[in-house]
Write a protein that holds these residues in place. Sequence first.
Motif, PDB file in Angstrom:
ATOM      1  N   UNK A 148       0.844  -1.204   0.000  1.00 21.88           N
ATOM      2  CA  UNK A 148       0.000   0.000   0.000  1.00 21.88           C
ATOM      3  C   UNK A 148       0.875   1.249   0.000  1.00 21.88           C
ATOM      4  N   UNK A 149       2.028   1.175   0.656  1.00 25.08           N
ATOM      5  CA  UNK A 149       2.958   2.307   0.645  1.00 25.08           C
ATOM      6  C   UNK A 149       3.541   2.515  -0.767  1.00 25.08           C
ATOM      7  N   UNK A 150       3.890   1.409  -1.431  1.00 23.55           N
ATOM      8  CA  UNK A 150       4.444   1.539  -2.793  1.00 23.55           C
ATOM      9  C   UNK A 150       3.390   2.131  -3.736  1.00 23.55           C
ATOM     10  N   UNK A 151       2.142   1.740  -3.490  1.00 23.85           N
ATOM     11  CA  UNK A 151       1.039   2.268  -4.308  1.00 23.85           C
ATOM     12  C   UNK A 151       0.959   3.792  -4.145  1.00 23.85           C
ATOM     13  N   UNK A 152       1.106   4.227  -2.913  1.00 23.96           N
ATOM     14  CA  UNK A 152       1.081   5.669  -2.652  1.00 23.96           C
ATOM     15  C   UNK A 152       2.232   6.386  -3.351  1.00 23.96           C
ATOM     16  N   UNK A 153       3.426   5.816  -3.237  1.00 25.99           N
ATOM     17  CA  UNK A 153       4.602   6.427  -3.885  1.00 25.99           C
ATOM     18  C   UNK A 153       4.365   6.499  -5.391  1.00 25.99           C
ATOM     19  N   UNK A 154       3.803   5.412  -5.941  1.00 27.07           N
ATOM     20  CA  UNK A 154       3.534   5.369  -7.372  1.00 27.07           C
ATOM     21  C   UNK A 154       2.570   6.486  -7.767  1.00 27.07           C
ATOM     22  N   UNK A 155       1.562   6.694  -6.929  1.00 28.32           N
ATOM     23  CA  UNK A 155       0.599   7.756  -7.241  1.00 28.32           C
ATOM     24  C   UNK A 155       1.277   9.128  -7.268  1.00 28.32           C
TER      25      UNK A 155
END
Length: 423
Positions: free
Chosen positions: A75-82
């Motif tokens: 979920x953290x990587x998803x945020x960074x990706x966003x």
Amino acid sequence: MYALVDCNNFFVSCERLRYPQLEGRPVVVLSNNDGCIVALSNEAKALGLSRGNPLFKVRSLIERYGVKVLSGSHSFYRECSEHVMGALSELDSGLEVYSIDEAFLLLDSDLGDPEGFGRYVVEYVKERAGIPVSVGIAVTKTLAKVAARFAKRYAGYRGACLIGNEEQRLKALKLTAIEDVWGIGRRLSRSMRLSGINTALDLALTPREEVCRLLNVTGERTWRELRGEPCISHANAADASKSLLSSRSFDHDIRNLAQLRQAICTFTAILGRKLRADHGYAADLEVFISTNRFHTSEPQYHKSAYTRLHEATDYTPLLTSTACSLLESIYRSGYGYKRAGVAVRHIVPEGGVQPGLFDDVRLTGKRKRLMEVTDALNARMPGRDKVRLAAMGDGDIGLIRADFKANPGIPDCSDGGGFRAPH
DNA sequence: TCTGGGGTCCTAGGACCC
DNA sequence: TCTGGGGTCCTAGGACCC
């Protein structure tokens, strides 16, 4: 002209964003059950580690060199990706998000200095999202991928590589091994090497008839792209995904239907939530189960079952009861099941659902409200689903273990590795 | 002892229809 | 005895990607 923007060692770069002390150290990020390495820093690659290594096979190397081992936090990587994709979208250059860590930009053909623009993107993304990226630029997406490999490998490019003329194209293709071409995997590259095709240039120079004999239509497209003819179109950013999947490997074999049913219900609930978040409705549902393929001495069984739903839906209880019937139709006792999952194969957009003639409109409204409330409660409370179907049980069957785990000792980098066994 | 998860696209074979 | 051909859909499986 396409620019591929590719995040460098993405998961590791995300971790370094929140733990700067990991900078310059060998770091690996693990898959869901801490089974395999899925991302590595350059320092870890230099030690001979690679993506896909099962942890237990490289444990001694990791301990010897004090490699930092992290469980993935998706979920953290998803945020960074966003953050990365958000910054890119502001460049106003036809953004197409390709994966969590890659995106294509469509550049104006009259752009004066593409390479300079590429270097600007590298600095801009680093500044805005804190993530290092490499940029490859060329007339086709496949060539842009080739260019990005060079940008990533050689510091001399300062983050951006352009394949801008025939001479550069031929040189780049000559230096690219056939298995490093986008779209040519292990299997195809093996058969091509047997036919004497060892580099991307060899493939580009192979006559079309020969290419059609060796490859299928997607392979032929790759061949044309390598020759500079764009055939992979630019997808619309708004294009919805066509399928969704939720699956896990279990940390131990499951030998009874009841436990498998709990797992399937849990996966189905995850899918239901994803569907509602995407405003999509499932038209088809698939369930699959499989034994441990590495335990070759034990009897193997993998089976999937598929059905079209009576009506496209995002209502978890309906999806769950269908998934359970499918599971019962394929379950065979006497096997140890290691992995299972649920998938949705056709997703109908909101508004595209044809209500049945006898649908009870009030019931539909109630269901919708029930799911909204459930999603809102679960979003508010941390951890696993607090509000869930009884059929999901307590969910503690070796699923989603990463959720319970603290990330192993990040703050102290002087502990000679911080390796923590997952047991 | 321990081996990821989430996607896309293509192909082949069978069923079924006219 | 002899038994069409073309199209579509469904399903399973394989190849690829990150």
